[in-house]
Design a protein around this motif. Sequence first.
Motif, PDB file in Angstrom:
ATOM      1  N   TRP A 255     -17.809  33.758   3.334  1.00  0.00           N
ATOM      2  CA  TRP A 255     -16.474  33.304   2.942  1.00  0.00           C
ATOM      3  C   TRP A 255     -15.528  33.551   4.107  1.00  0.00           C
ATOM      4  CZ3 TRP A 255     -15.119  34.943  -2.774  1.00  0.00           C
ATOM      5  CH2 TRP A 255     -15.966  34.241  -3.647  1.00  0.00           C
ATOM      6  N   HIS A 256     -14.557  32.656   4.264  1.00  0.00           N
ATOM      7  CA  HIS A 256     -13.581  32.770   5.341  1.00  0.00           C
ATOM      8  C   HIS A 256     -12.214  33.152   4.784  1.00  0.00           C
ATOM      9  CE1 HIS A 256     -16.270  31.061   8.412  1.00  0.00           C
ATOM     10  NE2 HIS A 256     -16.735  30.301   7.417  1.00  0.00           N
ATOM     11  N   LYS A 257     -11.484  33.839   5.584  1.00  0.00           N
ATOM     12  CA  LYS A 257     -10.152  34.297   5.195  1.00  0.00           C
ATOM     13  C   LYS A 257      -9.261  33.107   4.849  1.00  0.00           C
ATOM     14  CE  LYS A 257      -6.236  36.873   7.182  1.00  0.00           C
ATOM     15  NZ  LYS A 257      -5.785  37.663   8.359  1.00  0.00           N
ATOM     16  N   PRO A 258      -8.472  33.194   3.749  1.00  0.00           N
ATOM     17  CA  PRO A 258      -7.572  32.089   3.403  1.00  0.00           C
ATOM     18  C   PRO A 258      -6.592  31.789   4.525  1.00  0.00           C
ATOM     19  CG  PRO A 258      -7.737  33.667   1.603  1.00  0.00           C
ATOM     20  CD  PRO A 258      -8.412  34.293   2.783  1.00  0.00           C
ATOM     21  N   LYS A 259      -6.201  30.537   4.628  1.00  0.00           N
ATOM     22  CA  LYS A 259      -5.264  30.139   5.678  1.00  0.00           C
ATOM     23  C   LYS A 259      -3.845  30.592   5.370  1.00  0.00           C
ATOM     24  CE  LYS A 259      -8.009  26.114   7.058  1.00  0.00           C
ATOM     25  NZ  LYS A 259      -8.032  24.624   7.225  1.00  0.00           N
ATOM     26  N   LYS A 260      -3.517  30.685   4.088  1.00  0.00           N
ATOM     27  CA  LYS A 260      -2.184  31.118   3.682  1.00  0.00           C
ATOM     28  C   LYS A 260      -2.280  32.441   2.943  1.00  0.00           C
ATOM     29  CE  LYS A 260      -0.285  26.428   3.212  1.00  0.00           C
ATOM     30  NZ  LYS A 260       0.390  25.479   2.288  1.00  0.00           N
ATOM     31  N   CYS A 261      -1.211  33.205   3.037  1.00  0.00           N
ATOM     32  CA  CYS A 261      -1.172  34.501   2.356  1.00  0.00           C
ATOM     33  C   CYS A 261      -1.107  34.289   0.844  1.00  0.00           C
ATOM     34  CB  CYS A 261       0.041  35.313   2.820  1.00  0.00           C
ATOM     35  SG  CYS A 261       0.192  36.938   2.042  1.00  0.00           S
ATOM     36  N   PRO A 262      -2.074  34.799   0.080  1.00  0.00           N
ATOM     37  CA  PRO A 262      -2.052  34.636  -1.383  1.00  0.00           C
ATOM     38  C   PRO A 262      -0.880  35.386  -2.020  1.00  0.00           C
ATOM     39  CG  PRO A 262      -4.216  35.326  -0.588  1.00  0.00           C
ATOM     40  CD  PRO A 262      -3.258  35.519   0.539  1.00  0.00           C
ATOM     41  N   LYS A 263      -0.491  34.947  -3.188  1.00  0.00           N
ATOM     42  CA  LYS A 263       0.561  35.645  -3.924  1.00  0.00           C
ATOM     43  C   LYS A 263       0.087  37.051  -4.282  1.00  0.00           C
ATOM     44  CE  LYS A 263       2.566  31.495  -6.030  1.00  0.00           C
ATOM     45  NZ  LYS A 263       2.898  30.815  -7.309  1.00  0.00           N
ATOM     46  N   GLY A 264       0.995  37.992  -4.215  1.00  0.00           N
ATOM     47  CA  GLY A 264       0.662  39.371  -4.541  1.00  0.00           C
ATOM     48  C   GLY A 264       0.295  40.223  -3.351  1.00  0.00           C
ATOM     49  N   LEU A 265       0.112  39.586  -2.163  1.00  0.00           N
ATOM     50  CA  LEU A 265      -0.185  40.330  -0.946  1.00  0.00           C
ATOM     51  C   LEU A 265       0.992  40.252   0.013  1.00  0.00           C
ATOM     52  CD1 LEU A 265      -3.872  39.316  -0.048  1.00  0.00           C
ATOM     53  CD2 LEU A 265      -3.099  41.354  -1.252  1.00  0.00           C
ATOM     54  N   THR A 266       1.246  41.350   0.701  1.00  0.00           N
ATOM     55  CA  THR A 266       2.261  41.336   1.747  1.00  0.00           C
ATOM     56  C   THR A 266       1.646  40.749   3.016  1.00  0.00           C
ATOM     57  OG1 THR A 266       1.692  43.553   2.542  1.00  0.00           O
ATOM     58  CG2 THR A 266       3.303  43.398   0.742  1.00  0.00           C
ATOM     59  N   MET A 267       2.475  40.357   3.948  1.00  0.00           N
ATOM     60  CA  MET A 267       1.966  39.801   5.201  1.00  0.00           C
ATOM     61  C   MET A 267       1.155  40.838   5.961  1.00  0.00           C
ATOM     62  SD  MET A 267       2.505  36.651   5.432  1.00  0.00           S
ATOM     63  CE  MET A 267       1.890  36.557   7.118  1.00  0.00           C
ATOM     64  N   ALA A 268       1.552  42.112   5.858  1.00  0.00           N
ATOM     65  CA  ALA A 268       0.798  43.174   6.537  1.00  0.00           C
ATOM     66  C   ALA A 268      -0.603  43.301   5.933  1.00  0.00           C
ATOM     67  CB  ALA A 268       1.546  44.499   6.430  1.00  0.00           C
ATOM     68  N   GLU A 269      -0.694  43.245   4.597  1.00  0.00           N
ATOM     69  CA  GLU A 269      -1.997  43.328   3.943  1.00  0.00           C
ATOM     70  C   GLU A 269      -2.846  42.101   4.275  1.00  0.00           C
ATOM     71  OE1 GLU A 269      -0.755  45.849  -0.093  1.00  0.00           O
ATOM     72  OE2 GLU A 269      -0.549  43.663  -0.044  1.00  0.00           O
ATOM     73  N   PHE A 270      -2.197  40.940   4.332  1.00  0.00           N
ATOM     74  CA  PHE A 270      -2.932  39.713   4.644  1.00  0.00           C
ATOM     75  C   PHE A 270      -3.451  39.739   6.077  1.00  0.00           C
ATOM     76  CE2 PHE A 270      -2.816  35.227   6.136  1.00  0.00           C
ATOM     77  CZ  PHE A 270      -3.866  34.755   5.348  1.00  0.00           C
ATOM     78  N   SER A 271      -2.647  40.237   6.988  1.00  0.00           N
ATOM     79  CA  SER A 271      -3.058  40.301   8.397  1.00  0.00           C
ATOM     80  C   SER A 271      -4.222  41.266   8.605  1.00  0.00           C
ATOM     81  CB  SER A 271      -1.872  40.713   9.272  1.00  0.00           C
ATOM     82  OG  SER A 271      -0.808  39.796   9.147  1.00  0.00           O
ATOM     83  N   ALA A 272      -4.313  42.291   7.765  1.00  0.00           N
ATOM     84  CA  ALA A 272      -5.368  43.295   7.913  1.00  0.00           C
ATOM     85  C   ALA A 272      -6.723  42.818   7.384  1.00  0.00           C
ATOM     86  CB  ALA A 272      -4.962  44.582   7.194  1.00  0.00           C
ATOM     87  N   LEU A 273      -6.751  41.690   6.671  1.00  0.00           N
ATOM     88  CA  LEU A 273      -8.011  41.197   6.115  1.00  0.00           C
ATOM     89  C   LEU A 273      -8.926  40.707   7.230  1.00  0.00           C
ATOM     90  CD1 LEU A 273      -6.770  39.118   3.034  1.00  0.00           C
ATOM     91  CD2 LEU A 273      -7.732  41.432   3.029  1.00  0.00           C
ATOM     92  N   PRO A 274     -10.229  40.986   7.147  1.00  0.00           N
ATOM     93  CA  PRO A 274     -11.167  40.459   8.150  1.00  0.00           C
ATOM     94  C   PRO A 274     -11.266  38.941   8.041  1.00  0.00           C
ATOM     95  CG  PRO A 274     -12.354  41.510   6.352  1.00  0.00           C
ATOM     96  CD  PRO A 274     -10.904  41.809   6.133  1.00  0.00           C
ATOM     97  N   LEU A 275     -11.750  38.306   9.094  1.00  0.00           N
ATOM     98  CA  LEU A 275     -11.806  36.846   9.138  1.00  0.00           C
ATOM     99  C   LEU A 275     -12.898  36.282   8.243  1.00  0.00           C
ATOM    100  CD1 LEU A 275     -11.223  36.224  12.965  1.00  0.00           C
ATOM    101  CD2 LEU A 275      -9.561  36.100  11.091  1.00  0.00           C
ATOM    102  N   THR A 276     -13.977  37.035   8.036  1.00  0.00           N
ATOM    103  CA  THR A 276     -15.085  36.550   7.204  1.00  0.00           C
ATOM    104  C   THR A 276     -15.597  37.661   6.296  1.00  0.00           C
ATOM    105  OG1 THR A 276     -16.749  37.106   8.880  1.00  0.00           O
ATOM    106  CG2 THR A 276     -15.826  34.864   8.930  1.00  0.00           C
ATOM    107  N   LEU A 277     -16.304  37.259   5.253  1.00  0.00           N
ATOM    108  CA  LEU A 277     -16.911  38.195   4.312  1.00  0.00           C
ATOM    109  C   LEU A 277     -18.219  37.586   3.817  1.00  0.00           C
ATOM    110  CD1 LEU A 277     -16.826  40.700   2.400  1.00  0.00           C
ATOM    111  CD2 LEU A 277     -15.614  39.233   0.761  1.00  0.00           C
ATOM    112  N   THR A 278     -19.309  38.335   3.908  1.00  0.00           N
ATOM    113  CA  THR A 278     -20.599  37.883   3.402  1.00  0.00           C
ATOM    114  C   THR A 278     -20.785  38.355   1.969  1.00  0.00           C
ATOM    115  OG1 THR A 278     -21.594  37.945   5.609  1.00  0.00           O
ATOM    116  CG2 THR A 278     -23.096  37.919   3.735  1.00  0.00           C
ATOM    117  N   VAL A 279     -21.043  37.397   1.089  1.00  0.00           N
ATOM    118  CA  VAL A 279     -21.265  37.717  -0.314  1.00  0.00           C
ATOM    119  C   VAL A 279     -22.572  37.083  -0.768  1.00  0.00           C
ATOM    120  CG1 VAL A 279     -18.807  37.904  -0.856  1.00  0.00           C
ATOM    121  CG2 VAL A 279     -19.967  35.700  -1.116  1.00  0.00           C
TER     122      VAL A 279
END
Length: 389
Positions: A255-279
């Motif tokens: 899975w790839h990181k969303p292009k836009k910050c989802p509701k409920g997350l701050t920009m700082a939290e969104f920026s800290a997310l890794p670019l990909t996630l294996t599930v």
Amino acid sequence: MTLQVEILKQKFNQSLGLPFKELLPESVIEQGLWELKVKYKKRLFDPFITLWAFLSQVLDTDKSCHNAVSKIIAHLAGQGVEIPSSDTSAYCQARSRLPEQLLEKLFGKAAQNLEEKVKTEHLWCGRNVKVIDGSSVSMPDTGENQTAYPQPTNQKPGCGFPIAKIGVIFSLVTGAAVALAIDVLNTHDIKLARKLYSFLKPNDVLLGDRAFCAYADLISIKNLSCDAVFRKHQSRHTTMRKGKIIGSSDKLVTWHKPKKCPKGLTMAEFSALPLTLTVREIFYYIVIPDFRTEGVSLITTLLDITTYPTLKTVQLYYQRWQVELDLKHLKNTLGMDVFRCKTPSMVRKEIYAYLLAYNLLLPFDVVSRYYLWYTSKSPIAARYSPSFK
């Protein structure tokens, strides 16, 4: 388990005095007061008497304060002390003095005591599974309650009752409620879930429906050294063209990181997310006649197919329905559907009192519900068809 709790509830209702004194000793309450640094005066309605009466009150068919005071009088009659007045004002004031944090702490302690009785062989693949879900409860139509927990917007003013949204985490192995979050009705389940992640312990597995299956939340759970098993959100599509096949109905996908910050997350939290996630994705069909769901796609961070086989993971998700039964049990059997308190703080105390009483009434000879179910003939074990669309 539902029947056992119902039997204990009836037994407690028919007994005189304050039966919760045996299940919640004074020493446990004293320890909670000491940890919270709560000071209290030596009086008739001290925190111990008040809390025991409050727990009996929420479970009783007659939930009035008059009935609660009568139980206190019956309790004191056997103590050889002066019998208090039947007036309820002193009890109501004592109940309002009970710290909300005390009820929360005792509720968590009761759940922990049950989990300490669990043996390793009762766990799922050696992991403790927690199940999460949300529900709603109503309360008296007072100005304070309406301000804190407004009624649904599609109802005209004066035609509805204040309603709160609650998120609860239950332990699959014991059936106990282990965490609670309370918010207004229009709160999304995932927002409540983010308040509850802190209650997870390392090596826990969180089980939930598709509402909780979000990129950021899977990462948050992994960061807590936990794992998740969720049904895939309907906005994502299942396909064979992507991912690494590891079984007949099993594959690893990125899975790839969303292009836009989802509701409920701050920009700082969104920026800290890794670019990909294996599930890991498991897709299967349920071929039980008249079963509402036909095709199910599961998303999990449990990537090792040897340690966590496909069939066991499918069976585990089938157990998610237990949380629906637990919430229904709280509402129907114990009466946690419509509250009586007229202020938001007392409503929250009433919710914690219900959950504390529920945990205290659970059988002491804890045997895993999953263990009993898994060792019996499971309909999902023999009647599902693994396949990708």
